[in-house]
Design an enzyme around this catalytic site. Sequence first.
Site, PDB file in Angstrom:
ATOM      1  CB  ALA A 109      -0.928   0.019   1.216  1.00 39.34           C
ATOM      2  CE  LYS A 110       5.401   4.834  -0.173  1.00 33.35           C
ATOM      3  NZ  LYS A 110       6.465   4.072   0.501  1.00 33.35           N
TER       4      LYS A 110
END
Length: 421
Positions: A109-110
């Site tokens: 994720a980011k």
Amino acid sequence: MNASSIYSGPVFAMARRQFETVADHLDIPTDERSRIFIPKRALAVSCPITRDDGSITVFQGYRVQHHLTLGPTKGGTRFASNVDVGEVAALAIWMSWKCALAGLPYGGAKGGIAVDPRSLSRRELEALSRRYMQEMIPFVGPHTDVMAPDMGTNEQVMAWFMDTYSMYQGQTVAEVVTGKPVESGGTVGRREATGRGVAYLVKRAAETVKLELSGATAIVQGFGNVGSVAALTLQSAGVKIIGVSDHSAAYFDRGGLNIEALEQHVRRTGALEGYSTEGLFDPEDLLVQSCDILIPAAVERVITEKNAGKIQCRILAEGANGPTTPEADAILKDRPEIFVIPDILCNAGGVIVSYFEWVQGLQQLFWDEAEVNDRLNRTLEKSFQAVSRRVEMRKLTTRDAALSIGVDTVLRAKRTRGLFP
């Protein structure tokens, strides 16, 4: 493979090209590729805050969760002016391969907010951090998506994230983020983990290419948390740091730089600028100066087709995410004298120790720093050996070997779980 139109830009295109190359190596059927590559979920949120002068400013925030096949998603949150959803998606995808390569039970994720954090007062920064987490609450959690710091954020921002989430849950949920202050449920060694990991892998690469570290020279592009820790750690092993840079200035001295003094200056002022009038250097030329170890530890796409042929190093250690473009990779492939430690291996120390912090938070059982560092080195060693074996067995570049391990791990997990109707 057709990507959704919401994902665009050079960084996302770069991640896509890397994946297609590896997918060809792995003979992944065309109809499976989109399922592996395209992110599961992308969020765009508006984050209004009241400024110190009473005005209201709305900032754009993003969060991309690549896949949840192996466990919750995991990834940093950056505050930077140039943040966009395409860049965030690419970073989430790279994080997936990085976690799979390291054997961590995460998808990538980011997240990020398009803002220059230096333009905010401390009160404004806290308000923006809390508002962003408030908008994320329906989509994150210790078993859904676990945030961490990245460019422009730090331990304090993570503490505000954790406190905001906890207030809505009615209890302290320290494990919803990692990279927190130790006194707020963080783990010792987390801040230094990425830089220490870079240094450990440089030492392993040096053994592979038979480079004696004592007396070797290094240049670090990006003297932030990762670059400064890597520089200090390598210096303690006898490496002479001859060049450093950040967004504000670059310094170069063949005789060696005073890394401790530089690090103290950055701690006081927030940037290299103003350290000295001596040794100032052109930041772009710094990357092509002769050295044994080159560490790009700043941002994406700094090694390109324009400078890849001019780089003069024995070991290229990618402390940053995506510092080398595919065009540059093609040039480096024909330069076997350069040992590349690819980003998803080289900078994995941060997410590895974030995993340790998450586990300690869930168990409420904390380790000392010696145990954290020992576990970090053992995990990196396992990944380094896996990449080395695949390079030898399949005659791949180190990047393609590392990526193929990560992609193949996710592919096999998705095939095992099947496709929910």
